[in-house]
Design an enzyme around this catalytic site. Structure first.
Site, PDB file in Angstrom:
ATOM      1  N   SER A 145       5.656 -10.751  80.328  1.00 55.54           N
ATOM      2  CA  SER A 145       6.230  -9.797  79.351  1.00 55.54           C
ATOM      3  C   SER A 145       7.654  -9.808  79.517  1.00 55.54           C
ATOM      4  O   SER A 145       8.132  -9.473  80.671  1.00 55.54           O
ATOM      5  CB  SER A 145       5.522  -8.437  79.161  1.00 55.54           C
ATOM      6  OG  SER A 145       6.215  -7.931  78.081  1.00 55.54           O
ATOM      7  N   TYR A 156       3.588  -0.495  82.497  1.00 59.52           N
ATOM      8  CA  TYR A 156       3.105  -1.576  82.210  1.00 59.52           C
ATOM      9  C   TYR A 156       4.520  -2.785  82.512  1.00 59.52           C
ATOM     10  O   TYR A 156       4.055  -3.816  83.067  1.00 59.52           O
ATOM     11  CB  TYR A 156       3.046  -1.594  80.695  1.00 59.52           C
ATOM     12  CG  TYR A 156       3.035  -3.061  79.849  1.00 59.52           C
ATOM     13  CD1 TYR A 156       1.816  -3.940  79.886  1.00 59.52           C
ATOM     14  CD2 TYR A 156       4.151  -3.576  79.180  1.00 59.52           C
ATOM     15  CE1 TYR A 156       1.758  -5.205  79.578  1.00 59.52           C
ATOM     16  CE2 TYR A 156       4.109  -4.830  78.550  1.00 59.52           C
ATOM     17  CZ  TYR A 156       2.912  -5.529  78.687  1.00 59.52           C
ATOM     18  OH  TYR A 156       2.819  -6.876  78.104  1.00 59.52           O
TER      19      TYR A 156
END
Length: 261
Positions: A145, A156
Site C-alpha cells: 500500500s 497498518y
C-alpha cells in the site's frame, strides 16, 4: 475465456479471493488460463468459484486462517495435492481495520492490525518457499500500500512497510533459486461495500471524521485527483505475476495515480 493467456497451465494461489481486489485478480487470472487456488476464510469465496466455473475456468477453494502459519501451509498443501505444484503466489490479504490517530489505538487493536496486514503475507511466503526452491522457479506478488505514508493508519502502515521489506529481502535472498518477488503498493481504490466488514462496530462521530480525513488525504496526494478502480490495481498485479515482468524482482510498484507513498 480471455484472448490473453498469460497464465495458461500455471498454478496460481490468490489469497483474500472472496471480494474486492482479490476477487478481481482471481477472475482475471482464471480467464487467462490458470489453475486457480483461491484462499479465504469467508464462505463468499465459493461465489467466485461459481463465476469461474460458469466461464469454463479451473479453480478450487480453500478456507483457511492465513494469520497463522498452519493456515498458510494448508493452502499450499492443497494446491500441491490438487495440481502437483505452485507456480505463482499472489498475497492479497490485508486492510486497515481502524482509522484513527496512533495514540487512540489500544494495544489489542495494534496487534490485530499487524496480524491482519503483515502476517498473512509473511506466513504464505514462508509456506510456499520450500516448494518454489525445490522447483527452482516461482513468482510471488505481494499486495502492499502507498499508505506507508498516510494518516490515521500507523499500525497498518507499519505492517505494509513490513511487506515491502519482506518483498525486497526475499527477492535478494532467493533470486538464485529462480524466484521473483515483487509488490504492488495500491492506492485508494473504489470497491463495492465489503460483504464481511473488517470493523463490525458502529463508528463514532470522531471515527467518521478520521475516516474522512483519510479519504481527503488520499485524493490530495494523488496527482490524478481520484481513487483508482479494482481493474487498475489488478492490471499492475498481474503484470508482475506474469512473464511480462521477467526481469523485475525486489521492486515495489506504486499504483496510486502519482502518489508514491
Amino acid at each position: 475465456m480471455s484472448d490473453r493467456q498469460r497464465f495458461k497451465n500455471k498454478v496460481v494461489i490468490v489469497t483474500g479471493a472472496a471480494q474486492g481486489i482479490g476477487r478481481g485478480i482471481a477472475l482475471q487470472v482464471a480467464a487467462e488460463g490458470a489453475h486457480m487456488v483461491m484462499a479465504d476464510r469467508s464462505e463468499y469465496v465459493e461465489d467466485v468459484l461459481v463465476e469461474i466455473n460458469k466461464t469454463g475456468g479451473d479453480a478450487i477453494t480453500v478456507n483457511a486462517d492465513l494469520e497463522t502459519l498452519a493456515g498458510a501451509q494448508a493452502v499450499v498443501a492443497k494446491a500441491i495435492e490438487h495440481y502437483n505444484r505452485v507456480d505463482i503466489l499472489i498475497n492479497n490479504v490485508g486492510g486497515a481495520i481502524w482509522m484513527k490517530p496512533f495514540q487512540a489505538f489500544s494495544e489489542e487493536e495494534i496487534i490485530k492490525e499487524v496480524h491482519r496486514s503483515l502476517f498473512p503475507t509473511l506466513w504464505c511466503c514462508r509456506a510456499v518457499l520450500p516448494e518454489m526452491i525445490k522447483n527452482q522457479k516461482g513468482t510471488i506478488v505481494n499486495v502492499s500500500s502507498i499508505a506507508t505514508c498516510g494518516i490515521h493508519r500507523v499500525p497498518y502502515s507499519a505492517s505494509k512497510g513490513g511487506v515491502n521489506g519482506l518483498t525486497t529481502a526475499l527477492a535478494f535472498e532467493h533470486a538464485k533459486d529462480g524466484i521473483r518477488v515483487n509488490a504492488v503498493a495500491t492506492g485508494g481504490t473504489e470497491a463495492p461495500p465489503r460483504k464481511v466488514p473488517r470493523n463490525t462496530t458502529a463508528l463514532t462521530e470522531n471515527e467518521k471524521q478520521w475516516m474522512q480525513d483519510v479519504v481527503d488525504q488520499t485524493i490530495d496526494r494523488t496527482f490524478m485527483g481520484r481513487y483508482g478502480s479494482i481493474q487498475e490495481q489488478v492490471n499492475a498485479i498481474l503484470f508482475l505475476a506474469s512473464d511480462e515482468s521477467s526481469y523485475m524482482t525486489g521492486t515495489i510498484v506504486p499504483v496510486g495515480g502519482g502518489d508514491q507513498g
